[in-house]
Design an enzyme around this catalytic site. Structure first.
Site, PDB file in Angstrom:
ATOM      1  N   MET A   1       0.843  -1.194   0.000  1.00  0.00           N
ATOM      2  CA  MET A   1       0.000   0.000   0.000  1.00  0.00           C
ATOM      3  C   MET A   1       0.876   1.242   0.000  1.00  0.00           C
ATOM      4  O   MET A   1       1.709   1.406   0.900  1.00  0.00           O
ATOM      5  CB  MET A   1      -0.892   0.020   1.242  1.00  0.00           C
ATOM      6  CG  MET A   1      -1.904  -1.105   1.301  1.00  0.00           C
ATOM      7  SD  MET A   1      -2.808  -1.095   2.874  1.00  0.00           S
ATOM      8  CE  MET A   1      -1.614  -1.928   3.926  1.00  0.00           C
TER       9      MET A   1
ATOM     10  N   GLY B   1       1.221   4.156   4.382  1.00  0.00           N
ATOM     11  CA  GLY B   1       2.098   3.329   3.565  1.00  0.00           C
ATOM     12  C   GLY B   1       2.590   2.074   4.264  1.00  0.00           C
ATOM     13  O   GLY B   1       3.213   2.158   5.304  1.00  0.00           O
ATOM     14  N   SER B   2       2.323   0.891   3.701  1.00  0.00           N
ATOM     15  CA  SER B   2       2.615  -0.350   4.407  1.00  0.00           C
ATOM     16  C   SER B   2       2.332  -1.532   3.484  1.00  0.00           C
ATOM     17  O   SER B   2       2.221  -1.371   2.284  1.00  0.00           O
ATOM     18  CB  SER B   2       1.749  -0.425   5.667  1.00  0.00           C
ATOM     19  OG  SER B   2       0.420  -0.046   5.355  1.00  0.00           O
ATOM     20  N   ARG B   3       2.193  -2.743   4.074  1.00  0.00           N
ATOM     21  CA  ARG B   3       1.845  -3.914   3.277  1.00  0.00           C
ATOM     22  C   ARG B   3       1.090  -4.911   4.145  1.00  0.00           C
ATOM     23  O   ARG B   3       1.135  -4.848   5.377  1.00  0.00           O
ATOM     24  CB  ARG B   3       3.088  -4.563   2.674  1.00  0.00           C
ATOM     25  CG  ARG B   3       3.950  -5.304   3.649  1.00  0.00           C
ATOM     26  CD  ARG B   3       5.271  -5.706   3.031  1.00  0.00           C
ATOM     27  NE  ARG B   3       5.231  -6.978   2.333  1.00  0.00           N
ATOM     28  CZ  ARG B   3       6.201  -7.393   1.510  1.00  0.00           C
ATOM     29  NH1 ARG B   3       7.246  -6.609   1.249  1.00  0.00           N
ATOM     30  NH2 ARG B   3       6.133  -8.565   0.927  1.00  0.00           N
TER      31      ARG B   3
END
Length: 217
Positions: A93, A182-184
């Site tokens: 993301m 922001g990440s996953r």
């Protein structure tokens, strides 16, 4: 089944209210042009915390995307949280994606495990094991198969939020967490799952089918 949540994620309400109030106060004292940078920040906060309705596929063998973003991993590997070989699918993301996390399946939460860690770029493979992360192991209601969802913090995202507990029953598409900025999310599936996505493909939480996992008798 409709997505039963507000259009703006609750995590964003304090940020949006603060940005709006400051923008209004500066607008009153300095005029539109003086407040323009703050209005732009307010719009960014609004778009970041948006949480739009999504259609939820009803196919019993469908494993749904837990987050908006781009597919960065589709591979066979070890699931360290459930102790097994697995098919891993990772969704990255960026700051412009919706950051709500939603359950990929109907099932019971069997395990929750939080790991402190680093904050390297979540687009990198090493982020899965080095970064701050929160693992949720879910046993599918229909046949007992296990799916693991792992929220991974990123370079900018340094706050993982998870709202569920061990023993909770989740429905597919149900909102269970949020990661800021922001990440996953890593998804670990049984090795006989059939991926429906490829690396580089853009996916939408709940609406996109990541993989098919046949219901076992």
């Amino acid at each position: 089944m409709n997505y039963p949540h507000p259009l703006i994620a609750r995590e964003g309400w304090p940020f949006l209210a603060g940005a709006f109030i400051v923008s209004v106060l500066v607008h009153i004292s300095a005029g539109f042009w003086g407040a323009l940078p703050l209005w732009i920040v307010t719009l960014f906060v609004l778009q970041f915390f948006r949480d739009p309705p999504r259609p939820i596929p009803s196919a019993p063998n469908a494993i749904l995307a837990p987050a908006d973003g781009r597919i960065v991993v589709v591979e066979k590997t070890q699931d360290p949280y459930a102790g097994r070989e697995a098919l891993k699918i990772s969704v990255f993301m960026n700051v412009f994606n919706v950051h709500s996390n939603r359950s990929s399946l109907d099932g019971k939460v069997e395990k929750l495990e939080y790991f402190p860690g680093k904050f390297v770029n979540a687009d990198l493979d090493k982020a899965s094991m080095e970064n701050e992360r929160n693992a949720v192991v879910i046993r599918r209601a229909s046949d007992g198969q296990v799916v693991t969802l792992v929220q991974v913090a990123g370079l900018v995202a340094r706050r993982i939020l998870c709202y569920i507990n061990v023993g909770d029953m989740l429905s597919r598409g149900q909102r269970y967490g949020f990661i800021r900025f922001g990440s996953r999310v890593d998804v670990y599936l049984p090795t006989d799952a059939r991926p429906r996505v490829t690396i580089g493909e853009k996916v939408s939480a709940s609406a996109t089918v990541l993989a098919d996992l046949d219901v076992r008798a």
